[in-house]
Write an enzyme that holds these catalytic residues in place. Structure first.
Site, PDB file in Angstrom:
ATOM      1  N   TYR A   3     -37.567-129.833  -9.946  1.00  0.00           N
ATOM      2  CA  TYR A   3     -38.804-130.571 -10.113  1.00  0.00           C
ATOM      3  C   TYR A   3     -39.480-130.206  -8.688  1.00  0.00           C
ATOM      4  CZ  TYR A   3     -41.770-134.413  -9.788  1.00  0.00           C
ATOM      5  OH  TYR A   3     -42.991-135.070  -9.670  1.00  0.00           O
ATOM      6  N   CYS A   4     -40.592-129.507  -8.953  1.00  0.00           N
ATOM      7  CA  CYS A   4     -41.998-129.388  -7.777  1.00  0.00           C
ATOM      8  C   CYS A   4     -41.886-127.883  -7.241  1.00  0.00           C
ATOM      9  CB  CYS A   4     -42.425-130.775  -7.061  1.00  0.00           C
ATOM     10  SG  CYS A   4     -43.589-130.032  -6.108  1.00  0.00           S
ATOM     11  N   LEU A   5     -41.284-128.358  -5.722  1.00  0.00           N
ATOM     12  CA  LEU A   5     -40.821-127.213  -5.234  1.00  0.00           C
ATOM     13  C   LEU A   5     -39.313-126.835  -5.501  1.00  0.00           C
ATOM     14  CD1 LEU A   5     -42.951-128.180  -1.867  1.00  0.00           C
ATOM     15  CD2 LEU A   5     -43.307-126.215  -3.611  1.00  0.00           C
TER      16      LEU A   5
ATOM     17  N   GLY B 274     -38.667-127.108  -7.763  1.00  0.00           N
ATOM     18  CA  GLY B 274     -37.919-125.805  -9.154  1.00  0.00           C
ATOM     19  C   GLY B 274     -38.820-124.690  -8.762  1.00  0.00           C
TER      20      GLY B 274
END
Length: 581
Positions: A313-315, A317
């Site tokens: 998720y987000c960074l 990812g």
């Protein structure tokens, strides 16, 4: 067995080289620049002045444009007051259509149109400078909105009259409490304004589980099975290191973790440690080796060698995409294999990062590096201030009007409480991330290195499920979509309604949720607009759609759930790291 000794991943045998982004200046320079950064909230006055100088000098040598702006301004002043508010929710109330408030709105909208025209399309201005000037003009205008002041806001005046002035008195008390909370010495307990406190392990992050592994950077949580049979492949979730992991395990009704466990998946979650100034030298390589790779080794052990469904998720990812590229290249010899990779609101190409990119240039990062050099980390409140600046209309001015002029408090919910539970970022890691990924775009352009070897997203062969959100100002969906240009893997792309957080926390049954999807095909590349035109819109949450995709990439036969930590656990979830302030 309970309370086993913590297993610590040893440091790399050779120390990592100093980051290229490390400030090359003497201590006096860094000290002065860090003081400037504290004073300006991390915004570089040099970068700001250069942007405005570029804009006004080019405007000054554009007499035709200046004439058009003058004519537009005079035409607007001569036009009669309009009852239209241009879809601005701040002026939705009918009271804004009455005199004299309609005049205030008309003047404000005229100023908005003028400055939008004046700050865009000026020939010769560098695109980045034009965006900075336009953004700054919007922020200054929003600060001066008639909705922000007592005598120009009819809703505030009406509430004050109806309550006999009590709304204004309540607003003054709200302001006083917030000021006391801000000025309170560190460690002093100050009561929250209203509503319950959402405490991890009590109100949120309550899905049953155990910490099965820990090192100096992260804890790994395994969640207890809730079905008699489970899919063979464990699901490993890598959250962003700029947030506490429990955004994916909020209250039971909107917990992504609980949803997966209830569908028969064995779920593992990284919980990053909240670093302090002693961790200033932890870098991106540490987060990859001691974070993602260490967790993948444990997932491989728990699954008996089965491939792992990895989710970022987000960074988290972005970091997972780096790990997947390293694994699929075959150059790094790491144990374990991936069944699939799911990237949730995660960028891999940073050439068009949206409004967050306004704060990313050499001058801004020099100042931010000096601030982190002084502290040893970037404080969560400092980072939150930048995100608030991006959404100042909703997160600052509208909130202040509601709480200080109307005297109303918004009762916190689990997502708001999570958002206030800030984390810190180590100096070295955050500097490497900003310089290498945001500023130079090393990952997308093949320059990013893992253990000294370059990695390329084109090496990823594992199936990808990529989720973006429509109103994401952190990871704009068209930027997320660029993974199609970088990887040769089969990609299922989903565009969910909502923003960066609410679009991902999209539990089934939530009213107003929808998503767009289009099956992956081998017919060649489609532009974002072409994909959007051909995508199907579905009502509801994207979670069941994704879960069925995971099933299609899993072994058909289910098995008995693995023992928690294969019999070796360190303590109950949510663990210790998530509770660190």
């Amino acid at each position: 067995m309970k309370n086993a000794q913590l297993k610590v991943v040893p440091a790399a045998p050779t120390p990592a080289p100093a980051p290229e982004s490390a400030p090359r200046a003497n201590a006096l320079d860094l000290y002065l620049q860090s003081r400037i950064a504290r004073l300006t909230g991390g915004v570089s006055p040099i970068a700001m002045s250069l942007a405005f100088q570029d804009w006004w000098q080019h405007l000054a040598v554009s007499p035709g444009t200046c004439s058009e702006l003058a004519a537009q301004c005079l035409g607007g002043l001569a036009a009669p007051a309009s009852a239209e508010t241009g879809g601005d929710s701040r002026f939705d109330s009918f009271a804004w259509r009455l005199w004299p408030f309609s005049q205030y709105v008309q003047g404000f909208k005229l100023a908005e149109r003028f400055w939008t025209q004046a700050t865009t399309g000026v020939r010769g201005v560098a695109p980045h400078h034009a965006e900075v000037v336009a953004f700054t003009a919007r922020q200054l205008l929003d600060m001066c909105s008639p909705s922000n002041f007592l005598w120009t806001n009819p809703e505030v005046l009406r509430a004050a009259a109806a309550s006999g002035g009590r709304s204004l008195a309540n607003g003054a008390l709200n302001w006083r409490r917030d000021l006391c909370r801000r000025l309170a010495p560190p460690g002093m307990a100050v009561p929250e304004p209203v509503g319950p406190n959402y405490v991890p392990g009590q109100d949120v992050a309550v899905t049953p589980g155990e910490v099965i592994y820990s090192n100096e950077l992260m804890e790994l949580i395994q969640y207890a099975p809730q079905t008699a049979q489970v899919y063979r492949e464990p699901v490993l979730i890598v959250p962003s290191w700029i947030m506490k992991y429990y955004i994916l395990d909020l209250s039971p009704h909107n917990s992504l973790v609980r949803h997966l466990v209830q569908q028969g998946h064995t779920v593992l979650m990284l919980s990053w440690r909240n670093p302090d100034r002693h961790d200033r030298d932890m870098g991106m390589e540490d987060y990859l080796q001691r974070g993602v790779f260490a967790a993948l080794e444990q997932a491989d052990r728990l699954g008996g060698g089965e491939a792992v469904h990895a989710v970022g998720y987000c960074l988290g990812g972005t970091l997972l995409a780096i790990a997947a590229a390293a694994l699929d290249s075959g150059e790094h010899g790491r144990p374990g294999k991936l069944a699939s990779v799911s990237l949730l609101a995660a960028q891999t190409d940073f050439s068009e990062p949206g409004e967050l990119g306004l704060f990313i240039d050499h001058s801004e990062l020099a100042l931010l590096d000096a601030l982190m050099w002084d502290q040893g980390y970037l404080d969560g409140d400092q980072m939150a201030a930048s995100f608030q600046l991006l959404h100042a209309r909703d997160l600052v001015w509208s909130r202040m009007m509601r709480e200080y002029l109307l005297g109303e408090r918004t009762a916190p919910n689990d997502l708001m409480s999570w958002n206030a539970d800030s984390t810190r970022l180590p100096f070295r890691m955050h500097s490497e991330y900003l310089h290498g990924l945001f500023l130079r775009n090393d990952l997308a352009e093949g320059r990013y290195r893992v253990q000294g070897k370059p990695v390329a997203l084109a090496d990823i062969r594992t199936p990808l499920f990529v989720v973006a959100t429509e109103r994401d100002h952190v990871s704009p969906w068209r930027s997320v979509y660029k993974i199609h240009l970088l990887s040769c893997a089969a990609i299922d792309f989903v565009l969910a309604s909502g923003g960066h957080n609410a679009g991902i926390v999209s539990e089934p049954g939530h009213a107003g949720r929808s998503y767009r999807s289009r099956p992956a095909s081998g017919s060649g590349y489609n532009s974002p607009d072409e994909w959007l035109a051909g995508a199907d819109r579905s009502e509801g949450s994207w979670w069941p759609h994704w879960q069925q995709w995971l099933v299609r990439h899993s072994a058909r036969q289910r098995v008995a759930p693995p023992a928690m930590g294969l019999g070796r656990v360190l303590g109950p979830a949510p663990g210790h790291f998530v509770l660190e302030c």
